[in-house]
Enzyme design. Structure first.
Site, PDB file in Angstrom:
ATOM      1  N   THR A  70     -16.489   0.805   0.655  1.00 16.43           N
ATOM      2  CA  THR A  70     -15.108   0.938   0.761  1.00 16.43           C
ATOM      3  C   THR A  70     -15.004   2.456   1.103  1.00 16.43           C
ATOM      4  O   THR A  70     -15.819   3.139   0.737  1.00 16.43           O
ATOM      5  CB  THR A  70     -14.158   0.386   0.085  1.00 16.43           C
ATOM      6  OG1 THR A  70     -14.172   1.126  -1.370  1.00 16.43           O
ATOM      7  CG2 THR A  70     -14.163  -1.063  -0.599  1.00 16.43           C
TER       8      THR A  70
ATOM      9  N   ASN B  41      -4.326  -3.960  -7.865  1.00 13.88           N
ATOM     10  CA  ASN B  41      -5.611  -3.680  -7.613  1.00 13.88           C
ATOM     11  C   ASN B  41      -5.761  -2.235  -6.940  1.00 13.88           C
ATOM     12  O   ASN B  41      -6.623  -1.522  -6.998  1.00 13.88           O
ATOM     13  CB  ASN B  41      -5.828  -4.518  -6.032  1.00 13.88           C
ATOM     14  CG  ASN B  41      -6.920  -3.917  -5.437  1.00 13.88           C
ATOM     15  OD1 ASN B  41      -8.267  -4.061  -5.825  1.00 13.88           O
ATOM     16  ND2 ASN B  41      -6.861  -3.184  -4.061  1.00 13.88           N
TER      17      ASN B  41
ATOM     18  N   ASP C 263       0.840  -1.255   0.028  1.00 11.62           N
ATOM     19  CA  ASP C 263       0.100  -0.104  -0.027  1.00 11.62           C
ATOM     20  C   ASP C 263       0.942   1.357  -0.003  1.00 11.62           C
ATOM     21  O   ASP C 263       2.196   1.146   0.500  1.00 11.62           O
ATOM     22  CB  ASP C 263      -0.757   0.102   1.211  1.00 11.62           C
ATOM     23  CG  ASP C 263      -2.114   0.677   0.797  1.00 11.62           C
ATOM     24  OD1 ASP C 263      -3.208   0.350   0.518  1.00 11.62           O
ATOM     25  OD2 ASP C 263      -2.130   2.149   0.872  1.00 11.62           O
TER      26      ASP C 263
ATOM     27  N   TYR D 120     -11.715   8.796 -14.066  1.00  9.99           N
ATOM     28  CA  TYR D 120     -12.005   7.449 -13.491  1.00  9.99           C
ATOM     29  C   TYR D 120     -12.463   6.464 -14.723  1.00  9.99           C
ATOM     30  O   TYR D 120     -11.860   5.616 -15.036  1.00  9.99           O
ATOM     31  CB  TYR D 120     -12.797   7.501 -12.345  1.00  9.99           C
ATOM     32  CG  TYR D 120     -12.812   6.230 -11.558  1.00  9.99           C
ATOM     33  CD1 TYR D 120     -11.839   5.594 -10.842  1.00  9.99           C
ATOM     34  CD2 TYR D 120     -14.171   5.408 -11.791  1.00  9.99           C
ATOM     35  CE1 TYR D 120     -12.062   4.452 -10.145  1.00  9.99           C
ATOM     36  CE2 TYR D 120     -14.060   4.100 -11.029  1.00  9.99           C
ATOM     37  CZ  TYR D 120     -13.079   3.641 -10.385  1.00  9.99           C
ATOM     38  OH  TYR D 120     -13.107   2.634  -9.643  1.00  9.99           O
TER      39      TYR D 120
HETATM   40  N1  LIG Z   1     -15.302   0.571  -4.096  1.00  8.68           N
HETATM   41  C1  LIG Z   1     -15.931   0.625  -5.270  1.00  8.68           C
HETATM   42  O1  LIG Z   1     -17.092   1.011  -5.399  1.00  8.68           O
HETATM   43  C2  LIG Z   1     -14.898   0.103  -6.621  1.00  8.68           C
HETATM   44  C3  LIG Z   1     -15.793  -0.349  -7.632  1.00  8.68           C
HETATM   45  C4  LIG Z   1     -15.165  -0.745  -8.561  1.00  8.68           C
HETATM   46  C5  LIG Z   1     -13.576  -0.801  -8.609  1.00  8.68           C
HETATM   47  N2  LIG Z   1     -13.064  -0.228  -7.462  1.00  8.68           N
HETATM   48  C6  LIG Z   1     -11.641  -0.235  -7.610  1.00  8.68           C
HETATM   49  O2  LIG Z   1     -11.054  -1.316  -6.691  1.00  8.68           O
HETATM   50  C7  LIG Z   1      -9.603  -1.021  -6.249  1.00  8.68           C
HETATM   51  C8  LIG Z   1      -9.649  -0.909  -4.703  1.00  8.68           C
HETATM   52  O3  LIG Z   1     -10.425   0.246  -4.345  1.00  8.68           O
HETATM   53  P1  LIG Z   1     -11.304   0.390  -2.816  1.00  8.68           P
HETATM   54  O4  LIG Z   1     -12.675   0.516  -3.196  1.00  8.68           O
HETATM   55  O5  LIG Z   1     -10.948  -0.722  -2.139  1.00  8.68           O
HETATM   56  O6  LIG Z   1     -10.918   1.811  -2.298  1.00  8.68           O
HETATM   57  P2  LIG Z   1      -9.729   2.042  -0.935  1.00  8.68           P
HETATM   58  O7  LIG Z   1      -9.558   3.330  -1.150  1.00  8.68           O
HETATM   59  O8  LIG Z   1     -10.672   1.447   0.105  1.00  8.68           O
HETATM   60  O9  LIG Z   1      -8.575   1.197  -1.194  1.00  8.68           O
HETATM   61  C9  LIG Z   1      -7.566   1.587  -2.157  1.00  8.68           C
HETATM   62  C10 LIG Z   1      -6.033   1.310  -1.450  1.00  8.68           C
HETATM   63  O10 LIG Z   1      -5.188   1.626  -2.466  1.00  8.68           O
HETATM   64  C11 LIG Z   1      -3.958   2.361  -1.837  1.00  8.68           C
HETATM   65  N3  LIG Z   1      -3.409   3.286  -2.854  1.00  8.68           N
HETATM   66  C12 LIG Z   1      -3.958   4.360  -3.780  1.00  8.68           C
HETATM   67  N4  LIG Z   1      -2.969   4.746  -4.529  1.00  8.68           N
HETATM   68  C13 LIG Z   1      -1.884   3.806  -4.349  1.00  8.68           C
HETATM   69  C14 LIG Z   1      -0.712   3.811  -5.046  1.00  8.68           C
HETATM   70  N5  LIG Z   1      -0.332   4.554  -5.843  1.00  8.68           N
HETATM   71  N6  LIG Z   1       0.318   2.684  -4.470  1.00  8.68           N
HETATM   72  C15 LIG Z   1      -0.059   1.779  -3.563  1.00  8.68           C
HETATM   73  N7  LIG Z   1      -1.406   1.861  -2.997  1.00  8.68           N
HETATM   74  C16 LIG Z   1      -2.291   2.936  -3.391  1.00  8.68           C
HETATM   75  C17 LIG Z   1      -4.871   2.951  -1.031  1.00  8.68           C
HETATM   76  O11 LIG Z   1      -3.991   3.569  -0.069  1.00  8.68           O
HETATM   77  C18 LIG Z   1      -5.913   2.380  -0.375  1.00  8.68           C
HETATM   78  O12 LIG Z   1      -5.397   1.678   0.870  1.00  8.68           O
HETATM   79  C19 LIG Z   1      -9.510   0.384  -6.958  1.00  8.68           C
HETATM   80  O13 LIG Z   1      -8.718  -0.163  -8.127  1.00  8.68           O
HETATM   81  C20 LIG Z   1     -10.895   0.646  -7.277  1.00  8.68           C
HETATM   82  O14 LIG Z   1     -10.780   1.738  -8.506  1.00  8.68           O
HETATM   83  C21 LIG Z   1     -13.623   0.166  -6.481  1.00  8.68           C
END
Ligand SMILES: NC(=O)c1ccc[n+]([C@@H]2O[C@H](COP(=O)([O-])OP(=O)(O)OC[C@H]3O[C@@H](n4cnc5c(N)ncnc54)[C@H](O)[C@@H]3O)[C@@H](O)[C@H]2O)c1
Length: 258
Positions: free
Chosen positions: A183, A79, A31, A148
Site C-alpha cells: 500500500t 483501520n 477516510d 509507530y
Molecule cells: N501497509 C502495511 O505494510 C501495513 C502493515 C501493518 C499494518 N498496517 C496498518 O493498516 C492500516 C491501513 O494502512 P494502509 O497500509 O492501507 O495505508 P494507506 O496509507 O494506504 O491507507 C490508510 C488510509 O487511512 C486514511 N487516514 C489516515 N489518517 C486518517 C484519519 N485520521 N481519519 C480517517 N482516515 C485516515 C488515509 O487517508 C488512507 O486512505 C493502518 O492502520 C496501518 O498502520 C499497514
C-alpha cells in the site's frame, strides 16, 4: 450486515470495504480524504462518510452518519493508521512531539473513541463486532519508527482489554496484525521498510480475505503473515534472542544506508 471501514479510501481499508460489500454487507466508507472515500463508496454502492477519526467529534459524526444510513452498526473496522518516521538517532530525537501526538490520536485513540460511541448500544443488544487494524509492529517492533511501534502496541493492548472485559457480553473483537502490505504506507516506509518488509509483502486483498475468514472463525488475532506467530512466540519465550535478531537487522539497515 451494516459495516463501517475507517481509512477505507485506499490500501487495506479499500480492500476490506470491497470484500465486505462482496460478502453482502452494506458499507460506510470513511477516510480523511473525501475524494478517496467517495470513489470507493461509489464503486461498491456504499456511503462515503469522510471524517478525521483522530478526533472525538470526527468519530462521533462518523458513527451518527453510519447509524442514520445503516440503522445499526454491526461491524466497525477501525483501520485508519499513520506511520510517522522517527527514532532516536545520533542527532537526538528524530520524531517530533507532533508526530508522537498524531500517532497516538490516529493509531490508538481512534479505537478508544469508536468504542465510546459504539459500546453502549452493542452491550445493550448483546452483539457487536470490532476489527482493530494494529500491525505486526504491535506484537513485535518496527525498526525506524518508534511512534509507530509504540502506538501499535497500544492498539493491540486496547483490543485485548476490550475482548477480556466485554467478551461475555456479546462483544467480538479481532486484532489485525499484518507485516508488510503493498500500500502507500509501505511505499513510504523507507530503508527499514525495504529491508524488513518488502520481501514478504502481500497484497491488501489477501489481508481482507484473512479478515473475512478470521471473522468466520471467531479468532482474536488475525495474522495474514502466519510466520508472525513464531516471531511473537520467540519474543515472549526468549526476549534477548529476539532483540539480538532485531538489532542485527538494524545493523543491516545501517550498513545499506551508510
Ligand atoms: N501497509 C502495511 O505494510 C501495513 C502493515 C501493518 C499494518 N498496517 C496498518 O493498516 C492500516 C491501513 O494502512 P494502509 O497500509 O492501507 O495505508 P494507506 O496509507 O494506504 O491507507 C490508510 C488510509 O487511512 C486514511 N487516514 C489516515 N489518517 C486518517 C484519519 N485520521 N481519519 C480517517 N482516515 C485516515 C488515509 O487517508 C488512507 O486512505 C493502518 O492502520 C496501518 O498502520 C499497514
Amino acid at each position: 450486515m451494516g459495516a463501517v471501514v475507517t481509512g477505507g479510501g485506499s490500501g487495506i481499508g479499500r480492500a476490506l470495504a470491497r470484500r465486505l460489500a462482496a460478502g453482502g454487507a452494506r458499507v460506510v466508507v470513511n477516510d480523511i480524504d473525501p475524494g478517496a472515500a467517495k470513489a470507493v463508496a461509489d464503486e461498491i454502492g456504499g456511503l462515503a462518510a469522510p471524517a478525521d477519526v483522530a478526533t472525538r467529534d470526527g468519530v462521533a459524526g462518523l458513527v451518527a452518519a453510519a447509524r442514520a444510513y445503516l440503522g445499526e452498526v454491526d461491524l466497525y473496522c477501525s483501520n485508519a493508521g499513520i506511520a510517522a518516521a522517527g527514532d532516536v538517532n545520533d542527532e537526538g530525537p528524530a520524531a517530533a512531539e507532533a508526530d508522537w501526538q498524531r500517532s497516538w490520536d490516529v493509531n490508538v485513540m481512534a479505537h478508544v473513541r469508536a468504542a465510546e460511541q459504539l459500546l453502549p448500544g452493542w452491550l445493550a443488544r448483546g452483539d457487536g463486532r470490532l476489527v482493530i487494524t494494529a500491525s505486526a509492529a504491535g506484537l513485535l517492533t518496527m525498526l525506524g519508527t518508534a511512534p509507530y511501534s509504540v502506538t501499535k502496541h497500544g492498539a493491540v493492548s486496547y483490543a485485548e482489554w476490550l475482548a477480556a472485559t466485554y467478551g461475555h457480553r456479546g462483544l467480538k473483537v479481532h486484532c489485525l496484525c499484518p507485516q508488510g502490505v503493498r500500500t502507500n504506507m509501505l511505499s513510504d516506509a523507507g530503508r527499514a521498510g525495504d529491508v524488513v518488509l518488502r520481501e514478504s509483502a502481500i497484497e491488501p486483498e489477501a489481508v481482507a480475505e484473512a479478515v473475512w475468514s478470521g471473522i468466520a472463525d471467531g479468532r482474536f488475532l488475525i495474522l495474514p503473515h502466519p510466520e508472525v506467530a513464531g516471531y511473537y512466540a520467540l519474543r515472549a519465550g526468549d526476549t534477548d534472542k529476539w532483540l539480538r535478531g532485531m538489532n542485527r537487522l538494524q545493523q543491516r539497515i545501517d550498513t545499506e544506508q551508510g
